[in-house]
Write an enzyme that holds these catalytic residues in place. Structure first.
Site, short mmCIF file in Angstrom:
data_model
loop_
_atom_site.label_atom_id
_atom_site.label_comp_id
_atom_site.label_asym_id
_atom_site.label_seq_id
_atom_site.Cartn_x
_atom_site.Cartn_y
_atom_site.Cartn_z
N TYR A 151 0.84 -1.21 0.00
CA TYR A 151 0.00 0.00 0.00
C TYR A 151 0.87 1.26 0.00
O TYR A 151 0.63 2.20 -0.78
CB TYR A 151 -0.91 -0.02 1.22
CG TYR A 151 -1.87 1.15 1.29
CD1 TYR A 151 -3.02 1.16 0.51
CD2 TYR A 151 -1.64 2.23 2.13
CE1 TYR A 151 -3.92 2.23 0.57
CE2 TYR A 151 -2.52 3.30 2.20
CZ TYR A 151 -3.66 3.29 1.42
OH TYR A 151 -4.54 4.35 1.48
N THR A 186 -13.62 5.28 7.50
CA THR A 186 -14.48 4.80 6.38
C THR A 186 -14.59 3.28 6.51
O THR A 186 -14.01 2.68 7.41
CB THR A 186 -13.86 5.12 5.00
OG1 THR A 186 -12.66 4.34 4.85
CG2 THR A 186 -13.54 6.59 4.81
N MET A 188 -13.04 1.23 4.95
CA MET A 188 -11.70 0.66 4.80
C MET A 188 -11.08 0.31 6.15
O MET A 188 -10.27 -0.60 6.25
CB MET A 188 -10.82 1.68 4.04
CG MET A 188 -9.51 1.16 3.56
SD MET A 188 -8.65 2.42 2.59
CE MET A 188 -9.01 1.89 0.93
P1 NDP Z 1 -13.57 2.65 0.96
O1 NDP Z 1 -13.15 1.24 1.08
O2 NDP Z 1 -14.55 3.21 1.95
O3 NDP Z 1 -14.14 2.94 -0.52
C1 NDP Z 1 -13.38 2.54 -1.62
C2 NDP Z 1 -14.05 3.05 -2.88
O4 NDP Z 1 -13.25 2.63 -3.99
C3 NDP Z 1 -15.43 2.47 -3.06
O5 NDP Z 1 -16.27 3.46 -3.62
C4 NDP Z 1 -15.21 1.33 -4.04
O6 NDP Z 1 -16.33 1.16 -4.87
C5 NDP Z 1 -14.06 1.89 -4.88
N1 NDP Z 1 -13.28 0.84 -5.52
C6 NDP Z 1 -12.46 -0.08 -4.94
N2 NDP Z 1 -11.94 -0.89 -5.88
C7 NDP Z 1 -12.45 -0.48 -7.07
C8 NDP Z 1 -12.31 -0.91 -8.41
N3 NDP Z 1 -11.54 -1.95 -8.73
N4 NDP Z 1 -12.98 -0.24 -9.38
C9 NDP Z 1 -13.79 0.79 -9.08
N5 NDP Z 1 -13.96 1.26 -7.83
C10 NDP Z 1 -13.31 0.61 -6.85
O7 NDP Z 1 -12.22 3.48 0.97
P2 NDP Z 1 -11.88 4.98 1.43
O8 NDP Z 1 -12.99 5.89 1.10
O9 NDP Z 1 -11.36 4.92 2.80
O10 NDP Z 1 -10.62 5.28 0.48
C11 NDP Z 1 -10.70 6.08 -0.68
C12 NDP Z 1 -9.28 6.47 -1.09
O11 NDP Z 1 -8.66 7.18 -0.03
C13 NDP Z 1 -8.38 5.29 -1.41
O12 NDP Z 1 -7.55 5.60 -2.52
C14 NDP Z 1 -7.55 5.15 -0.15
O13 NDP Z 1 -6.31 4.53 -0.39
C15 NDP Z 1 -7.41 6.59 0.25
N6 NDP Z 1 -7.07 6.79 1.66
C16 NDP Z 1 -7.92 6.37 2.65
C17 NDP Z 1 -7.58 6.57 3.99
C18 NDP Z 1 -8.44 6.15 5.11
O14 NDP Z 1 -7.98 6.21 6.27
N7 NDP Z 1 -9.68 5.73 4.89
C19 NDP Z 1 -6.31 7.22 4.34
C20 NDP Z 1 -5.52 7.63 3.22
C21 NDP Z 1 -5.90 7.41 1.94
P3 NDP Z 1 -17.09 -0.25 -5.10
O15 NDP Z 1 -16.64 -1.20 -4.04
O16 NDP Z 1 -18.55 0.13 -5.01
O17 NDP Z 1 -16.68 -0.65 -6.48
#
Ligand code: NDP
Length: 248
Positions: A151, A186, A188
């Site tokens: 990651y 979130t 995640m």
């Molecule tokens: P979530 O797991 O809550 O949401 C992830 C989102 O990404 C969902 O909408 C999911 O949609 C989508 N997604 C995942 N894989 C795919 C794919 N193959 N194709 C299309 N869509 C996809 O994650 P977060 O909101 O927490 O994270 C969002 C971003 O922020 C990420 O890039 C993460 O690395 C980054 N981030 C998050 C942090 C945190 O603490 N939460 C900290 C730092 C960065 P669906 O499953 O409906 O397809």
């Protein structure tokens, strides 16, 4: 050149569509809602086609042809002025046991999809007279985190790609930024953050003593689009409650 619309707080929001990947949940959903509230037309991508605001498009970001098709369909509906590469995945594994397949799978969604999204949006942004791309990175891009080698490497790559694209596409009036959150509650990480040792860790290590919210990340991203600060490009902007710089 596109016209401008919707004044709010003295800022001007351009007319046109902003694509948000991973718009079904978490940070991406909050970004889609925030941009929608600012008067933007939002195209929200997720695997199931669900979006928290705007028009939803089903698209697996790991599938190059699907991304190409989704961007083409959005472009057919009107000008594209922005892209938020938010979709991402997280998992932890001891590095000594990390398989190439698992490493490459994470690279595929967190890195390759960012390249493909940017590349496919590029001609449409040029056609619109320029635009803004915001990549969602992570403060892990500059930390050493046990069990998070894959990651962390993906998010460091997002920072590097942001810098390269910002330099290469500046002549096209396309700006590229990396918004790098710290701990944001979130799907995640919700279960992990509830655990006692994580609660204690948060109080000890994050100077603001709490995780951030998806809405706080969304407000920053929405503000970057609305404020349209033309000289700001190539940077990684950390949003982590001073977690990453804390040396206490
Ligand atoms: P979530 O797991 O809550 O949401 C992830 C989102 O990404 C969902 O909408 C999911 O949609 C989508 N997604 C995942 N894989 C795919 C794919 N193959 N194709 C299309 N869509 C996809 O994650 P977060 O909101 O927490 O994270 C969002 C971003 O922020 C990420 O890039 C993460 O690395 C980054 N981030 C998050 C942090 C945190 O603490 N939460 C900290 C730092 C960065 P669906 O499953 O409906 O397809």
């Amino acid at each position: 050149m596109p016209v401008t619309l919707d004044r709010r707080d003295g800022c001007v929001m351009r007319e046109g569509t902003i694509i948000v990947t991973g718009a079904s949940r978490g940070i991406g959903a909050a970004i889609a809602r925030d941009l929608d509230q600012r008067g933007c037309k939002v195209a929200g991508l997720s695997r199931g086609g669900t979006t928290a605001a705007g028009t939803g498009y089903a698209c697996d970001m790991a599938d190059e042809a699907a991304v190409r098709d989704a961007v083409a369909r959005i472009a057919a509906a009107g000008p594209i002025i922005g892209l938020v590469n938010n979709a991402g995945v997280y998992s932890e594994t001891r590095s000594a046991e990390l398989t190439v397949a698992a490493f490459e799978q994470m690279m595929r969604v967190n890195v390759t999809a960012v390249l493909v999204g940017c590349r496919e949006a590029y001609p449409h942004l040029v056609q619109a007279g320029g635009g803004l791309i915001v990549n969602i990175g992570s403060f892990y891009d500059r930390l050493g985190v046990s069990r998070a080698l894959a990651y962390s490497a993906t998010k460091a790559a997002v920072g590097a790609m942001t810098r390269c694209l910002a330099v290469e596409w500046a002549r096209d009036n396309i700006r590229v930024l990396d918004v790098a959150p710290g701990y944001i509650e979130t799907d995640m990480n919700r279960e992990a953050l509830k655990q006692d040792f994580m609660q204690a860790y948060i109080k000890r290590r994050i100077p603001l003593r709490r995780p951030g919210s998806a809405e706080e990340v969304a407000r920053l991203v929405g503000m970057l689009f609305e404020a349209d600060i033309g000289f700001l490009t190539g940077e990684t902007i950390y949003l982590d409650g001073a977690h990453g710089i804390n040396h206490q």
